[in-house]
Design an enzyme around this catalytic site. Structure first.
Site, PDB file in Angstrom:
ATOM      1  N   HIS A 127      -8.905   0.490 -11.320  1.00 43.93           N
ATOM      2  CA  HIS A 127      -8.630   1.477 -10.263  1.00 43.93           C
ATOM      3  C   HIS A 127      -6.957   1.792 -10.340  1.00 43.93           C
ATOM      4  CE1 HIS A 127      -7.993   3.539  -6.443  1.00 43.93           C
ATOM      5  NE2 HIS A 127      -7.247   2.522  -5.969  1.00 43.93           N
ATOM      6  N   PHE A 128      -6.105   0.512 -10.394  1.00 49.80           N
ATOM      7  CA  PHE A 128      -4.818   1.021 -10.777  1.00 49.80           C
ATOM      8  C   PHE A 128      -4.231   1.541 -11.872  1.00 49.80           C
ATOM      9  CE2 PHE A 128      -3.858  -2.987  -7.350  1.00 49.80           C
ATOM     10  CZ  PHE A 128      -3.624  -1.929  -6.509  1.00 49.80           C
ATOM     11  N   HIS A 129      -5.248   1.383 -12.939  1.00 48.27           N
ATOM     12  CA  HIS A 129      -4.698   2.003 -13.967  1.00 48.27           C
ATOM     13  C   HIS A 129      -5.319   3.558 -14.041  1.00 48.27           C
ATOM     14  CE1 HIS A 129      -4.023  -2.092 -15.432  1.00 48.27           C
ATOM     15  NE2 HIS A 129      -3.374  -1.474 -16.756  1.00 48.27           N
TER      16      HIS A 129
ATOM     17  N   HIS B 102       0.830  -1.283   0.094  1.00 52.00           N
ATOM     18  CA  HIS B 102      -0.116   0.086   0.052  1.00 52.00           C
ATOM     19  C   HIS B 102       0.644   1.348  -0.024  1.00 52.00           C
ATOM     20  CE1 HIS B 102      -3.697   2.365   0.168  1.00 52.00           C
ATOM     21  NE2 HIS B 102      -3.121   3.144   1.172  1.00 52.00           N
TER      22      HIS B 102
ATOM     23  N   TYR C  81       1.748   5.243  -2.532  1.00 47.86           N
ATOM     24  CA  TYR C  81       2.063   6.413  -2.183  1.00 47.86           C
ATOM     25  C   TYR C  81       3.429   6.942  -2.719  1.00 47.86           C
ATOM     26  CZ  TYR C  81      -2.405   6.827  -0.194  1.00 47.86           C
ATOM     27  OH  TYR C  81      -3.805   6.689  -0.173  1.00 47.86           O
TER      28      TYR C  81
ATOM     29  N   ARG D  62     -10.299 -10.693 -11.625  1.00 52.14           N
ATOM     30  CA  ARG D  62      -8.857 -10.043 -11.995  1.00 52.14           C
ATOM     31  C   ARG D  62      -7.640 -10.984 -12.341  1.00 52.14           C
ATOM     32  NH1 ARG D  62      -5.820  -7.281  -6.831  1.00 52.14           N
ATOM     33  NH2 ARG D  62      -3.959  -6.189  -7.859  1.00 52.14           N
ATOM     34  N   ARG D  63      -6.830 -10.611 -13.321  1.00 51.34           N
ATOM     35  CA  ARG D  63      -5.679 -11.415 -13.722  1.00 51.34           C
ATOM     36  C   ARG D  63      -5.882 -12.588 -14.585  1.00 51.34           C
ATOM     37  NH1 ARG D  63      -4.734 -11.302  -7.594  1.00 51.34           N
ATOM     38  NH2 ARG D  63      -3.298  -9.402  -7.051  1.00 51.34           N
TER      39      ARG D  63
END
Length: 547
Positions: A372-374, A221, A225, A437-438
């Site tokens: 979301h990550f993209h 996590h 950041y 996912r994946r």
């Protein structure tokens, strides 16, 4: 005193990092294109290339290699610009760190390409990779530590020679980010050295899966950041100078970075909400701590738009949004990061869904998370990194960005945004319908819901293809700025704080206090549940002699 230009030797160190980062972008982006094509069910990988092989290449090269190299290169340049030329010792540490990371990347990539490490960038147990994969990633982490300690040394030297003065804001932000990185990577280093390497080498037969995942997400996590804070550095410090305005508040910027340090690390359990073996009370506590990070995010949004509005008003803007028209939309150095800021609005909303215990149940382990990550890394962060490249590379290479390259950079930003809109929107929608996912089409093609997911996979392929075009465009620009652009002087823009801003409190640089609070929060959030995991480990993992 600030130097107006990064020292030539420091510039070579920074550029070496940037070259590796953009090579990783090309290779990782190609793997990503192949992924979305395979997921349509209409494309087969050539030869004996496996789907999870390219998925691992994509994740490792973009989420770990591209980001780490770019960030460290940018931060060395930022320290040289704001805290003075690096000493020979610090520069040597930077080169040692660079070569350790590069060698580690080469080792890791070799075993992925040999199909000996198709374990994704999360390398979840019980999936097992070749020991070389773990050794390579460990070298990347150790190399980043060497570079980080070089940065700490340079910062300490500035403080000693400028007693009583407030540290340059960009330098302060760099140190915050590297402190967070150092503390966070202790988790992944422990997992590598104490669990994965002995296990992959055959020294032990079993591994504690829950402990390994907990150590990864202790790191995973704050990794988000570590990606994001350099973008925040640009938004706070660089963008005001580019638009001709002032930093709204130096103190507010520093406080937001301190809060990111405090609340980004002790929150890994919100990635493990569906995993047994963790007491629900501790999951709840870490979810609450996760939501605390909303505060510095909103502080950042307030500060940035206050800067934009003050600039617009100074140019005669009237009305509620009149300042919006005054912004330099034709300047790619501003346009790319600003579009990244806009994408961060839905990205942040999606993050709240992921961190919420109830809503997470709907989207957990679906392709929503990938979408979301993209939005966060692959759009908000990466577009800001591209914006950095448009002035940092010519500054370091002694060249200037031409009007033609600036126009191409504007087009590149639009192409990237369109591609990501198609791909990420389709991922979010398919995730809400339960698309995993994946996974590739071959693994879920027989599922009853698969027909519902196919149109969204097609949109992902369209978006991914457009994004790869965006990668080609940014590489054309980077190559031009590095080797072919006209010779000249390009500014390294550093904003000045507005005159009416409050004075920065000295407590913000009390490192003993803030690092102490960070450690206290980590111990509070992890000590009891970690002891519980070890004491109540499954019978197989209890045989793991290292615990």
């Amino acid at each position: 005193m600030w130097s107006n230009k990064v020292d030539r030797k420091d510039g070579k160190l920074a550029m070496a990092h940037l070259y590796v980062a953009f090579i990783a972008l090309l290779l990782g982006g190609l793997a990503g294109l192949l992924q979305v094509l395979v997921r349509t069910g209409e494309f087969q990988l050539p030869g004996n290339i496996g789907y999870y092989q390219i998925l691992t290449v994509h994740g490792v090269l973009l989420a770990l290699v591209l980001t780490t190299f770019f960030i460290i290169g940018f931060q060395f340049a930022g320290l040289s610009r704001t805290a003075g030329t690096l000493s020979s010792g610090v520069r040597k540490a930077g080169w040692i760190g660079f070569w350790l990371m590069t060698i580690g990347t080469a080792i890791t990539a070799t075993f992925i390409l040999l199909n000996e490490a198709s374990v994704l960038y999360t390398f979840y147990a019980p999936l097992q990779a070749h020991p070389g994969f773990y050794i390579g990633l460990t070298l990347v982490v150790v190399g980043s530590w060497v570079s980080g300690f070089g940065m700490f040394t340079h910062y300490s030297k500035w403080k000693k020679t400028n007693k009583g003065k407030v540290t340059p804001l960009l330098s302060f932000m760099v140190i915050i980010n590297m402190v967070m990185w150092l503390v966070a990577t202790l988790g992944v280093a422990a997992a590598m050295l104490v669990q994965f390497l002995p296990w992959s080498l055959g020294f032990v037969d079993t591994i504690d899966v829950l402990v390994s995942r907990t150590l990864f997400w202790y790191f995973g996590h704050p990794l988000v950041y570590f990606w994001l804070l350099p973008a925040y550095m640009v938004w706070y410090v660089i963008i005001p100078k580019i638009i001709g305005g002032k930093i709204f508040s130096d103190a507010l910027a520093r406080l937001s970075f301190i809060l990111f340090l405090l609340f980004s690390i002790p929150v890994g359990f919100h990635h493990q909400l569906t995993e047994p073996g963790i007491d629900p009370t501790w999951k709840f506590i870490q979810v609450a701590l996760t939501f605390m990070v909303v505060i510095p995010s909103l502080m950042t949004a307030f500060s940035l738009f206050a800067t934009f509005e003050l600039y617009g008003r100074s140019k005669g803007a009237t009305g509620l949004f009149g300042w919006f028209k005054k912004l330099p939309w034709g300047d790619a150095r501003f346009f790319a990061p600003f579009v990244g800021m806009l994408f961060f609005i839905p990205a942040g909303a999606g993050g709240l869904v992921n961190a919420s215990h109830q809503l997470n149940q709907v989207v957990h382990n679906t392709i929503w998370v990938t979408g979301h990550f993209h939005l966060t890394l692959a759009t908000s962060v990466i577009l800001t990194f591209f914006g950095i490249a448009y002035w940092l590379i010519p500054h370091l290479t002694g060249r200037v960005m031409t009007k033609a390259m600036n126009k191409l950079a504007i087009v590149q930003t639009i192409v990237w945004s369109v591609g990501m809109f198609f791909m990420s929107s389709a991922m979010h929608a398919a995730g809400l319908l339960g698309a995993p996912r994946r996974s590739s089409f071959s693994t879920y093609g027989d599922a009853p819901q698969a027909l519902e997911w196919i149109p969204y996979q097609m949109f992902q392929a369209i978006g991914g293809s457009i994004l790869f075009l965006g990668i080609i465009l940014i590489l054309i620009i980077v190559i031009n700025l590095s080797f072919f652009a006209p010779k000249g002087e390009t500014d390294f823009p550093i904003g000045e704080t507005a005159e009416q801003a409050e004075k920065t409190p000295a407590i913000f640089e009390n490192w003993k206090l803030w690092i102490g609070v960070t450690i206290a929060l980590i111990l509070f959030a992890y000590t009891v549940p970690f002891i519980d995991m070890i004491q109540n480990a499954p019978p197989g993992s209890k045989g793991f002699k290292f615990w």
